[in-house]
Scaffold this active site. Structure first.
Site, PDB file in Angstrom:
ATOM      1  N   GLU B  49       0.892  -1.275   0.133  1.00 15.95           N
ATOM      2  CA  GLU B  49       0.037   0.022   0.022  1.00 15.95           C
ATOM      3  C   GLU B  49       0.831   1.219   0.112  1.00 15.95           C
ATOM      4  O   GLU B  49       0.298   2.343  -0.399  1.00 15.95           O
ATOM      5  CB  GLU B  49      -0.993  -0.117   1.387  1.00 15.95           C
ATOM      6  CG  GLU B  49      -2.049  -0.855   0.939  1.00 15.95           C
ATOM      7  CD  GLU B  49      -1.850  -2.241   1.669  1.00 15.95           C
ATOM      8  OE1 GLU B  49      -0.500  -2.573   1.953  1.00 15.95           O
ATOM      9  OE2 GLU B  49      -2.701  -3.309   1.767  1.00 15.95           O
ATOM     10  N   PHE B 111     -11.626  -7.104  13.424  1.00 19.11           N
ATOM     11  CA  PHE B 111     -10.506  -7.514  12.799  1.00 19.11           C
ATOM     12  C   PHE B 111     -10.297  -6.548  11.906  1.00 19.11           C
ATOM     13  O   PHE B 111     -11.061  -6.079  11.142  1.00 19.11           O
ATOM     14  CB  PHE B 111     -11.119  -8.976  12.025  1.00 19.11           C
ATOM     15  CG  PHE B 111      -9.907  -9.443  11.090  1.00 19.11           C
ATOM     16  CD1 PHE B 111      -8.824 -10.086  11.595  1.00 19.11           C
ATOM     17  CD2 PHE B 111     -10.305  -9.319   9.768  1.00 19.11           C
ATOM     18  CE1 PHE B 111      -7.732 -10.229  10.606  1.00 19.11           C
ATOM     19  CE2 PHE B 111      -9.414  -9.936   8.848  1.00 19.11           C
ATOM     20  CZ  PHE B 111      -7.962 -10.363   9.475  1.00 19.11           C
ATOM     21  N   GLN B 112      -8.917  -6.368  11.652  1.00 19.02           N
ATOM     22  CA  GLN B 112      -8.623  -5.194  10.609  1.00 19.02           C
ATOM     23  C   GLN B 112      -8.973  -3.965  10.904  1.00 19.02           C
ATOM     24  O   GLN B 112      -9.266  -3.290  10.033  1.00 19.02           O
ATOM     25  CB  GLN B 112      -8.531  -5.720   9.277  1.00 19.02           C
ATOM     26  CG  GLN B 112      -7.718  -7.100   8.748  1.00 19.02           C
ATOM     27  CD  GLN B 112      -7.698  -7.200   7.282  1.00 19.02           C
ATOM     28  OE1 GLN B 112      -8.397  -6.863   6.596  1.00 19.02           O
ATOM     29  NE2 GLN B 112      -6.290  -7.718   6.889  1.00 19.02           N
ATOM     30  N   LYS B 161     -17.399  -0.377   5.875  1.00 21.01           N
ATOM     31  CA  LYS B 161     -18.054  -1.469   4.764  1.00 21.01           C
ATOM     32  C   LYS B 161     -19.560  -1.174   4.640  1.00 21.01           C
ATOM     33  O   LYS B 161     -19.932  -1.383   3.548  1.00 21.01           O
ATOM     34  CB  LYS B 161     -17.504  -2.836   5.176  1.00 21.01           C
ATOM     35  CG  LYS B 161     -17.779  -3.854   4.520  1.00 21.01           C
ATOM     36  CD  LYS B 161     -17.251  -5.195   4.680  1.00 21.01           C
ATOM     37  CE  LYS B 161     -17.705  -6.255   3.760  1.00 21.01           C
ATOM     38  NZ  LYS B 161     -16.998  -6.886   2.887  1.00 21.01           N
ATOM     39  N   MET B 477      24.761   7.987   2.306  1.00 24.13           N
ATOM     40  CA  MET B 477      24.684   9.352   2.825  1.00 24.13           C
ATOM     41  C   MET B 477      24.992   9.199   4.283  1.00 24.13           C
ATOM     42  O   MET B 477      25.702  10.180   5.099  1.00 24.13           O
ATOM     43  CB  MET B 477      23.120  10.059   2.389  1.00 24.13           C
ATOM     44  CG  MET B 477      23.246  11.658   3.060  1.00 24.13           C
ATOM     45  SD  MET B 477      24.257  12.375   2.224  1.00 24.13           S
ATOM     46  CE  MET B 477      23.689  13.110   0.886  1.00 24.13           C
TER      47      MET B 477
END
Lengths: 160, 563
Positions: B49, B111-112, B161, B477
């Site tokens: 993502e 959940f999630q 949802k 760096m």
């Protein structure tokens, strides 16, 4: 220097967190914060007292204005303003100290709002300075509980 | 007709003119994905993502349009945070749609489930949780409006949802007015007049431009202004491309790895005209000695940028484009000034500095390939017409110093947040938006591995992005800082265990090339730039090469370490 900011906000979930998060995230100080509804539906007023030098206060005000849900920010320290906060103080009050406490209550125009054999609860309203003075006088009796609303403030009609 | 939330979302995207989105599905957004094939929106399935947000960001930077991405709830949402913070720090318009558990489960540690609105509050311009399908269309309209106006930035919209499944009448609002959000686009006339007068009295004026010039499409007018009134130009990392890098008035980037000429010009200028820049610490060095002789004019659309780090004499809160138009008019009205003559001494001095210490490097005796040489050759081969994306670190600085950017939106780099792993997914986004352009990601062997999984995305959609790895087997760096300021204690910066990037490219179905000799650089790059495929070029460069000039952190701009 201490500044009192009047912040008009959209009353949506998370608005308090947006404002509080702005202060913590950027290392600004909140000395007190008071929130309540206004006469307009969906709009709340926050009164934030804070401190910092001129540049910090300028940033605080600009950053607050940048928050999408903040409608208006006024720095009341720029003008003459009425400033009040209310405090509830529960303190020890024995037979020997009660009379002295009540004299102070008189002088400071406090109200006794609850009483028992060994405690008194006082309600007092005033500005920052008055509250601090009262607290320092009462401390020697033993303050058991202390609840402060934080400052609310309003610009005076006549700016003399 | 009543539509579901998912249908409303996709119809709204259509109304906003969205043609491409970057995303990754999951349980909370299946309803949206179920609807997606019925719409004329091309979806690019990323492999992580974070890549989706960077791709949307690269899409936005290379076009000026709003980039859009769609991810699921919980880990899908948290994986976007680095991408969002990257876009936020660089003021890039991106709208992120995240799935959320059904409203009835919010707060139950479902959940999630994650409070992504809470998590991203400090790194978005604004964000929303849509609890009622009737608010959906308006919220999307607001999200696009807020992301793309004023000082642009990312806006996140969290979509439970059940809201995606619920139905309501769809009507997309035509206009929008937000009581508490009215960015100021037009400059105060008096302030512009003052600025023009100050510039007319200046002997050593200097333009210091930033990302704001690019986001307000003001590059062209700034260039005209600089040439007409003989004003030398330097810019921040974010501002590269707004002014042609091959113009005689161009001094190069200023700041920590800025050019000698740019930093000397800042130090000596008497009027510094800042346009859409924010006086970041990597630009100013020690603030108290920054531009010590200059009166400062600061044009910025965001009032918080003004006087945040540096005290300015003439603030102008405005969109850069409008401010520069107004400034041009005011300057034209001043009569009797021969600008070229007036600034000729100054321009000569500045050119002197540029000739004295151009950005350069030592060719060295080791025979190893110099990374700067690779960048120079990329510039020559592409004639400055490619879109260059970068990762973060030495590769980024060499790409900034040794490639001359000719036009805005051809330089995509994570300036503010400094996100390793930004360049490649951003290049994917830029390639989607610019299918006919050559898009190159300049990478290090460290940072490319932070989003290497997007190789699958690039290959899957036949995006011919070219990854040039300046491979020094170090986190270069950090190693440079360790060498210069930490007694060469190279703790945790040696990357001697690395994948075989050629095989890795081939494993993904792309082309891989290894370049170990200087004389092979041009032939391989020539072949790669002509290839229609995704390519990785693993260029083994001088391992302990440093980026110079360098102003040590917290030092004054004049305290440069030079080659």
């Amino acid at each position: 220097m201490r500044h009192v900011l009047s912040v008009l906000v959209e009353n949506e979930p998370g608005v308090l967190s947006r404002v509080a998060g702005l202060f913590s995230g950027r290392g600004f100080n909140i000395d007190s914060l008071n929130v309540g509804p206004t006469l307009e539906k969906g709009v709340s007023l926050m009164t934030i007292s804070t401190h910092g030098d001129e540049q910090i206060i300028e940033q605080i005000i600009k950053q607050l204005r940048k928050v999408i849900t903040v409608i208006k920010v006024v720095d009341l320290s720029d003008a003459k303003a009425v400033e009040r906060e209310m405090v509830l103080i529960k303190l020890n009050a024995t037979d020997s100290s009660r009379a002295e406490i009540l004299r102070i209550v008189d002088i400071f125009r406090c109200k006794v709002v609850d009483v028992s054999t060994d405690e008194l609860t006082l309600e007092v309203t005033g500005d920052h300075g008055k509250i601090n003075a009262l607290v320092s006088l009462l401390q020697r009796f033993g303050i058991k509980e202390f609840a402060r609303t934080g400052t609310v403030a309003m610009r005076r009609s006549m700016q003399l | 007709m009543e539509l579901t939330g998912a249908q409303i979302l996709l119809e709204s995207l259509k109304q906003e003119g969205v043609k491409h989105i970057f995303g990754f599905p999951g349980g909370a957004v299946i309803d949206i994905y179920d609807e997606l094939p019925k719409h004329q929106i091309e979806h690019f399935l990323v492999r992580h993502e974070q890549g989706a947000v960077h791709a949307a960001d690269g899409y936005a930077r290379s076009t000026g349009k709003v980039g859009v991405c769609l991810v699921t709830s919980g880990p899908g949402a948290t994986n976007t945070v680095t991408g969002i913070a990257t876009a936020y720090m660089d003021s890039i318009p991106v709208v992120i749609f995240t799935g959320q558990v059904p409203t009835a489960l919010i707060g139950n540690d479902a959940f999630q489930e994650v409070d992504i609105v809470g998590i991203t509050r400090p790194c978005t311009k604004h964000n929303y949780l849509v609890k009622d399908v009737r608010d959906l269309a308006r919220t999307i309209k607001e999200a696009f409006y807020i992301a793309s106006t004023g000082r642009p930035g990312p806006v996140l919209v969290d979509l439970p949802k059940d809201v995606m499944q619920a139905r309501t009448e769809f009507k997309y609002p035509k206009t929008i007015s937000l009581r508490s959000y009215n960015p100021n686009y037009t400059p105060n006339k008096k302030q512009v007049k003052k600025a023009a007068r100050l510039i007319s009295k200046a002997e050593k004026p200097l333009i210091y431009s930033g990302g704001g010039v690019i986001s307000s499409h003001a590059g062209e007018i700034m260039t005209r202004l600089a040439r007409r009134f003989s004003l030398p130009v330097t810019s921040t990392l974010m501002g590269l491309g707004a002014f042609p890098g091959n113009d005689p008035l161009w001094l190069g980037m200023l700041g920590m790895h800025g050019t000698y000429a740019a930093n000397m010009a800042v130090n000596n200028s008497d009027v510094l005209i800042s346009m859409g820049a924010r006086f970041d610490d990597r630009v100013t060095g020690k603030v108290s000695t920054f531009a010590p002789r200059a009166r400062i004019i600061h044009i910025d659309i965001d009032p918080t940028s003004i006087r945040k780090n540096v005290n300015v004499h003439i603030p102008i809160v405005s969109d850069c484009l409008n401010a520069l138009k107004a400034l041009e008019e005011e300057l034209e009205e001043l009569e009797g000034i021969n600008w070229e003559e007036k600034h000729s001494n100054w321009v000569r001095t500045v050119k002197g500095w540029r000739e004295e210490h151009p950005v350069k490097y030592e060719t060295g005796e080791t025979g190893r390939i110099k990374p700067q040489y690779v960048m120079e050759q990329i510039y020559e081969l592409t004639r400055g017409e490619a879109i260059i994306c970068t990762e973060v670190g030495q590769n980024q600085m060499w790409a900034a110093q040794f490639y001359k950017y000719h036009s805005p939106r051809t330089w995509l780099s994570s300036g503010g947040l400094g996100t390793m792993g930004y360049g490649f997914p951003a290049a994917i986004g830029a390639q989607v938006a610019n299918p006919d352009k050559l898009v190159i990601d300049i990478a290090g062997d460290g940072s490319i591995q932070m989003n290497i999984q997007e190789m699958a995305t690039a290959v899957c959609y036949k995006l011919p992005v070219k990854i040039i790895i300046l491979n020094n087997s170090y986190l270069g760096m950090v190693r440079q800082w360790q060498e210069l300021f930490y007694n060469k204690n190279y703790c945790a910066t040696c990357l001697d265990t690395a994948p075989d990037f050629v095989k890795l490219a081939e494993a993904y179905g792309a082309e891989g090339y290894l370049v170990e000799k200087t004389e092979d650089v041009v032939p391989v790059l020539t072949k790669v730039f002509a290839s229609p495929k995704t390519c990785i070029v693993d260029v083994r460069v001088e391992p302990e090469e440093n980026v110079y000039p360098m102003v040590p952190a917290g030092a004054s701009l004049t305290e440069m370490l030079l080659v």
